[in-house]
Design a protein around this motif. Structure first.
Motif, PDB file in Angstrom:
ATOM      1  N   ASN A  13       0.807  -1.225   0.000  1.00  0.00           N
ATOM      2  CA  ASN A  13       0.000   0.000   0.000  1.00  0.00           C
ATOM      3  C   ASN A  13       0.838   1.273   0.000  1.00  0.00           C
ATOM      4  N   LEU A  14       0.283   2.279  -0.657  1.00  0.00           N
ATOM      5  CA  LEU A  14       0.831   3.632  -0.610  1.00  0.00           C
ATOM      6  C   LEU A  14      -0.130   4.468   0.230  1.00  0.00           C
ATOM      7  N   VAL A  15       0.376   5.035   1.327  1.00  0.00           N
ATOM      8  CA  VAL A  15      -0.473   5.828   2.219  1.00  0.00           C
ATOM      9  C   VAL A  15       0.090   7.245   2.313  1.00  0.00           C
ATOM     10  N   ILE A  16      -0.827   8.222   2.200  1.00  0.00           N
ATOM     11  CA  ILE A  16      -0.455   9.633   2.283  1.00  0.00           C
ATOM     12  C   ILE A  16      -1.200  10.246   3.458  1.00  0.00           C
ATOM     13  N   GLY A  17      -0.527  11.031   4.262  1.00  0.00           N
ATOM     14  CA  GLY A  17      -1.224  11.723   5.338  1.00  0.00           C
ATOM     15  C   GLY A  17      -0.917  13.211   5.297  1.00  0.00           C
ATOM     16  N   LEU A  18      -1.946  14.015   5.471  1.00  0.00           N
ATOM     17  CA  LEU A  18      -1.731  15.458   5.641  1.00  0.00           C
ATOM     18  C   LEU A  18      -1.689  15.704   7.143  1.00  0.00           C
ATOM     19  N   PRO A  38       6.641   1.716 -12.930  1.00  0.00           N
ATOM     20  CA  PRO A  38       7.716   2.721 -12.865  1.00  0.00           C
ATOM     21  C   PRO A  38       7.519   3.705 -11.714  1.00  0.00           C
ATOM     22  N   ALA A  39       8.615   4.196 -11.176  1.00  0.00           N
ATOM     23  CA  ALA A  39       8.560   5.164 -10.077  1.00  0.00           C
ATOM     24  C   ALA A  39       7.724   6.382 -10.468  1.00  0.00           C
ATOM     25  N   GLU A  40       7.810   6.792 -11.730  1.00  0.00           N
ATOM     26  CA  GLU A  40       7.069   7.983 -12.181  1.00  0.00           C
ATOM     27  C   GLU A  40       5.559   7.806 -11.969  1.00  0.00           C
ATOM     28  N   SER A  41       5.088   6.594 -12.173  1.00  0.00           N
ATOM     29  CA  SER A  41       3.665   6.310 -12.017  1.00  0.00           C
ATOM     30  C   SER A  41       3.261   6.395 -10.540  1.00  0.00           C
ATOM     31  N   ILE A  42       4.114   5.895  -9.659  1.00  0.00           N
ATOM     32  CA  ILE A  42       3.848   5.990  -8.219  1.00  0.00           C
ATOM     33  C   ILE A  42       3.883   7.454  -7.774  1.00  0.00           C
ATOM     34  N   VAL A  43       4.822   8.213  -8.338  1.00  0.00           N
ATOM     35  CA  VAL A  43       4.947   9.632  -7.982  1.00  0.00           C
ATOM     36  C   VAL A  43       3.696  10.404  -8.424  1.00  0.00           C
ATOM     37  N   GLU A  44       3.114  10.025  -9.558  1.00  0.00           N
ATOM     38  CA  GLU A  44       1.852  10.661  -9.985  1.00  0.00           C
ATOM     39  C   GLU A  44       0.754  10.412  -8.957  1.00  0.00           C
ATOM     40  N   ASP A  45       0.727   9.195  -8.414  1.00  0.00           N
ATOM     41  CA  ASP A  45      -0.259   8.889  -7.360  1.00  0.00           C
ATOM     42  C   ASP A  45       0.019   9.709  -6.100  1.00  0.00           C
ATOM     43  N   ILE A  46       1.298   9.868  -5.749  1.00  0.00           N
ATOM     44  CA  ILE A  46       1.657  10.665  -4.560  1.00  0.00           C
ATOM     45  C   ILE A  46       1.163  12.099  -4.731  1.00  0.00           C
ATOM     46  N   ASP A  47       1.375  12.655  -5.913  1.00  0.00           N
ATOM     47  CA  ASP A  47       0.944  14.032  -6.202  1.00  0.00           C
ATOM     48  C   ASP A  47      -0.588  14.134  -6.139  1.00  0.00           C
ATOM     49  N   LEU A 102       7.042  17.273  -9.536  1.00  0.00           N
ATOM     50  CA  LEU A 102       5.606  17.240  -9.827  1.00  0.00           C
ATOM     51  C   LEU A 102       4.803  18.105  -8.854  1.00  0.00           C
ATOM     52  N   THR A 103       5.239  18.144  -7.603  1.00  0.00           N
ATOM     53  CA  THR A 103       4.444  18.839  -6.582  1.00  0.00           C
ATOM     54  C   THR A 103       4.929  20.270  -6.327  1.00  0.00           C
ATOM     55  N   GLY A 104       6.188  20.541  -6.689  1.00  0.00           N
ATOM     56  CA  GLY A 104       6.754  21.853  -6.406  1.00  0.00           C
ATOM     57  C   GLY A 104       7.120  22.058  -4.948  1.00  0.00           C
ATOM     58  N   LYS A 105       7.118  20.969  -4.162  1.00  0.00           N
ATOM     59  CA  LYS A 105       7.418  21.082  -2.721  1.00  0.00           C
ATOM     60  C   LYS A 105       8.831  20.590  -2.420  1.00  0.00           C
ATOM     61  N   PRO A 106       9.437  21.120  -1.348  1.00  0.00           N
ATOM     62  CA  PRO A 106      10.669  20.497  -0.844  1.00  0.00           C
ATOM     63  C   PRO A 106      10.335  19.079  -0.371  1.00  0.00           C
ATOM     64  N   VAL A 107      11.224  18.142  -0.687  1.00  0.00           N
ATOM     65  CA  VAL A 107      10.960  16.741  -0.351  1.00  0.00           C
ATOM     66  C   VAL A 107      12.119  16.180   0.469  1.00  0.00           C
ATOM     67  N   PHE A 108      11.793  15.402   1.509  1.00  0.00           N
ATOM     68  CA  PHE A 108      12.796  14.769   2.374  1.00  0.00           C
ATOM     69  C   PHE A 108      12.512  13.277   2.397  1.00  0.00           C
TER      70      PHE A 108
END
Ligand SMILES: [Zn+2]
Length: 320
Positions: A13-18, A38-47, A102-108
């Protein structure tokens, strides 16, 4: 209050929390990882899920300060690259730049067990401790050590993989290539494996009925339930599991002496059923047992949210 996104990417699972402030989860989104894409596809889901979480919480996406990312594998927090992640079939993926692009945010980024330990250190079982360690016990054993708000990673970001500390030389084969690793015995799958071995010696065990004759149906809860109902083989398996767990815990305490050692993951739902006997074994075997101060062995507090709370706070890691 600060708003940050935490991402917990597992093999399933991919889980995102605000997350507002340190640990207030305003919205949570989830989808299947579908490992192998591909990682790009997962990153689209993250965005997409990050924006959906913001919309659901009534937050302007522009007000989100950062995105923290955690997954299994070797996460180089300096270069922002996932150097290796076996369960995602990733090798040298520039995940920080992909998400940021994709998001324009700083990422860690960090390893998921480190992120869970960081979450517990800041806002869970370790929040009042200078040094805390968290064991996340699931299919494997994830471990993380946090020292005064700094995650211990080793020089190459591959440190603190205590699940692959050998506790039985030439023991059960592990996917890492060694034999006898801690997680082959003291994880949920280790418990199931041990139980299966013992069941073969006891055709009358109630566990055979509980799993409908198929050991693949065994799970931790079935085994603990059978033990609590008095099944001798289940009891033997649980006791053996506790012995293995305590063996590794004692070694980790001897090495690191954290103030708090938190046990999380699915099996921690058993709470004192496993923690009390682990404490008892540790109190007999710990090198420093005659000293004055002892690590507290406790249940982790954040449950499945430890990962997203930890990653959502990665932006400030190391800030004193
Ligand atoms: Zn291993």
């Amino acid at each position: 209050m600060e708003l940050n996104i935490g991402v917990d990417l597992g093999g399933t699972n991919l889980v995102i929390g605000l997350v507002e402030g340190e640990s207030n989860i305003l919205a949570k989104k989830q989808t299947a990882t579908n490992a192998g894409r591909p990682a790009e596809s997962i990153v689209e889901d993250i965005d997409r899920l990050s924006r959906e979480a913001a919309a659901e919480a009534g937050v302007d996406f522009a007000d989100i300060r950062s995105i923290g990312f955690g997954s299994t594998g070797i996460a180089n927090s300096t270069t922002g690259r996932m150097e290796f992640a076996a369960n995602l079939f990733w090798s040298d993926v520039p995940i920080r730049d992909l998400i940021s692009g994709l998001t324009g945010k700083p990422v860690f980024i960090d390893n998921d067990a480190n992120a869970a330990a960081y979450g517990e250190h800041l806002a869970g079982a370790g929040k009042d401790a200078d040094i805390s360690m968290t064991l996340t016990i699931g299919t494997g054993i994830g471990t993380g050590l946090v020292i005064r708000n700094e995650i211990y990673r080793g020089f190459n970001f591959a440190g603190m993989e205590a699940g692959h500390m050998v506790i039985i030389q030439d023991g059960r084969p592990c996917k890492c290539g060694r034999k006898g690793c801690y997680e082959r015995y003291a994880s949920a799958s280790g418990l199931i494996y041990t139980t299966g071995e013992f069941m073969d010696e006891d055709p009358a065990s109630s566990l055979w009925t509980a799993c409908e004759g198929e050991k693949i149906r065994l799970n931790g809860r079935l085994i603990f339930d059978a033990a609590d109902a008095g099944d001798a083989t289940a009891l033997r398996a649980v006791d053996t599991f506790i012995g293995h767990l305590a063996c590794g815990v004692t070694s980790l305490l001897n090495m690191f002496q954290p103030e708090i050692l938190a046990v999380g993951g699915g099996i921690s739902a058993q709470g004192e059923r496993i923690l009390a006997p682990v404490r008892e074994i540790v109190s007999r075997e710990l090198y420093s047992r005659f000293g004055k101060n002892h690590a507290k062995i406790v249940k982790a507090e954040l449950g499945n949210d430890a990962g997203i709370i930890g990653t959502a706070n990665l932006w400030k890691e190391g800030i004193k």
